[in-house]
Design an enzyme around this catalytic site. Structure first.
Site, PDB file in Angstrom:
ATOM      1  CG  MET A   1      -0.387  -6.540  -8.804  1.00  0.00           C
ATOM      2  SD  MET A   1       0.622  -5.379  -8.401  1.00  0.00           S
ATOM      3  CE  MET A   1       0.898  -4.793  -6.754  1.00  0.00           C
ATOM      4  N   GLY A   2       1.585 -11.613  -8.178  1.00  0.00           N
ATOM      5  CA  GLY A   2       1.846 -12.569  -7.940  1.00  0.00           C
ATOM      6  C   GLY A   2       2.045 -12.398  -6.499  1.00  0.00           C
TER       7      GLY A   2
ATOM      8  CG  LEU B   1       0.331 -15.883  -5.719  1.00  0.00           C
ATOM      9  CD1 LEU B   1       0.162 -17.128  -6.741  1.00  0.00           C
ATOM     10  CD2 LEU B   1      -0.668 -14.764  -6.636  1.00  0.00           C
ATOM     11  CG  HIS B   2      -0.105 -13.411   0.637  1.00  0.00           C
ATOM     12  ND1 HIS B   2      -0.843 -13.417   0.506  1.00  0.00           N
ATOM     13  CD2 HIS B   2       0.431 -12.163   0.186  1.00  0.00           C
ATOM     14  CE1 HIS B   2      -2.098 -12.397   0.189  1.00  0.00           C
ATOM     15  NE2 HIS B   2      -1.002 -11.754   0.122  1.00  0.00           N
TER      16      HIS B   2
ATOM     17  N   GLY C   1      -3.378 -15.251   0.898  1.00  0.00           N
ATOM     18  CA  GLY C   1      -4.868 -14.973   1.247  1.00  0.00           C
ATOM     19  C   GLY C   1      -5.221 -14.483  -0.280  1.00  0.00           C
ATOM     20  CG  HIS C   2      -1.987 -13.295  -3.461  1.00  0.00           C
ATOM     21  ND1 HIS C   2      -1.314 -12.920  -3.179  1.00  0.00           N
ATOM     22  CD2 HIS C   2      -2.414 -12.337  -3.957  1.00  0.00           C
ATOM     23  CE1 HIS C   2      -0.724 -12.197  -3.148  1.00  0.00           C
ATOM     24  NE2 HIS C   2      -1.603 -11.290  -3.592  1.00  0.00           N
TER      25      HIS C   2
ATOM     26  CE  LYS D   1      -2.721  -6.860   3.098  1.00  0.00           C
ATOM     27  NZ  LYS D   1      -3.117  -5.958   1.422  1.00  0.00           N
ATOM     28  CG  ASP D   2      -5.691  -4.195  -1.409  1.00  0.00           C
ATOM     29  OD1 ASP D   2      -4.932  -3.414  -0.666  1.00  0.00           O
ATOM     30  OD2 ASP D   2      -5.691  -5.569  -1.419  1.00  0.00           O
TER      31      ASP D   2
ATOM     32  NE  ARG E   1       3.888  -2.456  -1.180  1.00  0.00           N
ATOM     33  CZ  ARG E   1       2.731  -1.952  -2.056  1.00  0.00           C
ATOM     34  NH1 ARG E   1       1.541  -2.323  -1.443  1.00  0.00           N
ATOM     35  NH2 ARG E   1       2.791  -1.431  -3.005  1.00  0.00           N
TER      36      ARG E   1
HETATM   37  P1  AMP Z   1      -2.175  -8.128  -4.910  1.00  0.00           P
HETATM   38  O1  AMP Z   1      -1.126  -9.079  -5.306  1.00  0.00           O
HETATM   39  O2  AMP Z   1      -1.704  -7.330  -3.882  1.00  0.00           O
HETATM   40  O3  AMP Z   1      -2.559  -7.320  -5.802  1.00  0.00           O
HETATM   41  O4  AMP Z   1      -3.242  -8.719  -4.737  1.00  0.00           O
HETATM   42  C1  AMP Z   1      -4.133  -9.790  -5.087  1.00  0.00           C
HETATM   43  C2  AMP Z   1      -5.466  -9.719  -4.869  1.00  0.00           C
HETATM   44  O5  AMP Z   1      -5.590  -9.549  -3.256  1.00  0.00           O
HETATM   45  C3  AMP Z   1      -6.418  -8.341  -4.604  1.00  0.00           C
HETATM   46  O6  AMP Z   1      -7.503  -8.730  -5.067  1.00  0.00           O
HETATM   47  C4  AMP Z   1      -6.483  -7.933  -2.322  1.00  0.00           C
HETATM   48  O7  AMP Z   1      -7.320  -7.431  -2.187  1.00  0.00           O
HETATM   49  C5  AMP Z   1      -6.375  -9.456  -2.829  1.00  0.00           C
HETATM   50  N1  AMP Z   1      -5.095  -9.563  -1.125  1.00  0.00           N
HETATM   51  C6  AMP Z   1      -4.158  -9.294  -0.886  1.00  0.00           C
HETATM   52  N2  AMP Z   1      -3.977  -9.970   0.371  1.00  0.00           N
HETATM   53  C7  AMP Z   1      -4.869  -9.656   0.891  1.00  0.00           C
HETATM   54  C8  AMP Z   1      -5.645 -11.482   2.273  1.00  0.00           C
HETATM   55  N3  AMP Z   1      -4.444 -10.984   2.907  1.00  0.00           N
HETATM   56  N4  AMP Z   1      -6.784 -11.565   2.650  1.00  0.00           N
HETATM   57  C9  AMP Z   1      -7.258 -11.564   1.722  1.00  0.00           C
HETATM   58  N5  AMP Z   1      -6.962 -11.135   0.345  1.00  0.00           N
HETATM   59  C10 AMP Z   1      -6.002 -10.394   0.211  1.00  0.00           C
END
Ligand code: AMP
Length: 285
Positions: A29-30, A32-33, A35-36, A148-149, A186
């Site tokens: 969902m953008g 990006l850090h 983790g992404h 994480k999710d 967040r």
């Molecule tokens: P989101 O943009 O929040 O939907 O996250 C996109 C993908 O990145 C999802 O599969 C999340 O589980 C993964 N993600 C988010 N934060 C982390 C993190 N800290 N470490 C690893 N993967 C992550």
């Protein structure tokens, strides 16, 4: 890196790229850090073609959730993906993704009603529908999601198995700040006071891991220790502490004798933070 705004552009781009070999998809969902980017790095290592999507999916947000304040920075995101060697990015509008008269949705079951599903009743149905659409649009060989999710990863793995979707779903370990806070888009909305308190989620999981690894721990005793630790937080409201079967998310009782996942959800004002860890008792290693 090709940047596509429509499904048509994306399909054309991938038609040219697919001849190179396997396609790995990283849906996001953008904002990006690191983790992404860990997902992107893994996808880059395992596939000839790396594709990513940036789409803040409205159908996975409930009426009172944070859709309108969800952070965005598309230019910076594109730069990060370019630097990481991504081949193609899909960044559509809501109207491009959903037909105005859409009448078909993926209906998820037990896994999406429990845990976070109780706090966010429409969430996992929205995730399952958009991920199915992304799988159909990209037709990837592999797709990468964060551990994480954990519940999301479990819902998607089950959906792919149940509906015979031809993609391999890969879970990537959580990337954390130095103090243990799981990276999340967040986190930028945490006040300094809440940010200082937030690592307590990770500390609770560390404690739980030690208790379970020591052997003889029960679901009740581990939960109590976690709740006691969280009760010492200077701020934040505990939404849930759950200990479930690591694969089926079924509730557990009594002594912990097999792998369990510990799932935490703590609210810091409007920001809901989640964290999880799979822990295994000594007899099960
Ligand atoms: P989101 O943009 O929040 O939907 O996250 C996109 C993908 O990145 C999802 O599969 C999340 O589980 C993964 N993600 C988010 N934060 C982390 C993190 N800290 N470490 C690893 N993967 C992550």
């Amino acid at each position: 890196m090709l940047v596509c705004y429509t499904k048509h552009e994306l399909r054309n781009a991938l038609a040219g790229l697919r001849a190179k070999g396997a396609v790995g998809l990283v849906p996001t969902m953008g904002y990006l850090h690191a983790g992404h980017m860990a997902l992107v790095t893994r996808a880059r290592a395992e596939n000839e073609v790396v594709a990513a999507s940036i789409f803040v999916n409205p159908t996975q947000f409930g009426a009172n959730e944070d859709l309108s304040t969800y952070p965005r920075d598309i230019e910076q995101d594109l730069q990060k993906l370019r630097d990481a060697g991504v081949d193609v990015v899909f960044t559509p509008t809501v109207d491009e993704v959903y037909l105005p008269d859409a009448d078909t949705h993926v209906k998820t079951g037990y896994l999406s009603r429990v845990l976070i599903g109780r706090i966010r009743p429409v969430h996992f149905g929205g995730v399952a529908t958009v991920v199915t659409k992304l799988f159909n649009i990209f037709q990837p060989d592999r797709a990468y999601f964060g551990c994480k999710d954990y519940q999301q990863l479990t819902v998607i793995k089950k959906m792919v198995a149940d509906l015979d979707i031809p993609v391999k779903v890969i879970g990537v370990p959580t990337v954390r700040e130095a103090d243990g806070l799981a990276l999340s888009s967040r986190n930028v909305r945490l006040t300094p006071k809440n940010r200082a308190a937030a690592p307590v989620l990770c500390k609770s999981l560390d404690l739980a891991e030690v208790l379970v690894a020591g052997g003889g721990a029960t679901v009740h005793s581990v939960k109590k220790e976690i709740l006691d630790l969280l009760a010492g937080m200077p701020c934040g409201v505990v939404e849930s502490v759950d200990i479930r079967d690591a694969e089926t998310l079924a509730p557990m009782r009594g002594r912990i004798v097999s792998a369990v996942v510990i799932l935490l959800a703590v609210r810091f004002e409007s920001v809901l933070l989640i964290d999880q860890r799979v822990v295994t008792p000594p007899n099960n290693r």
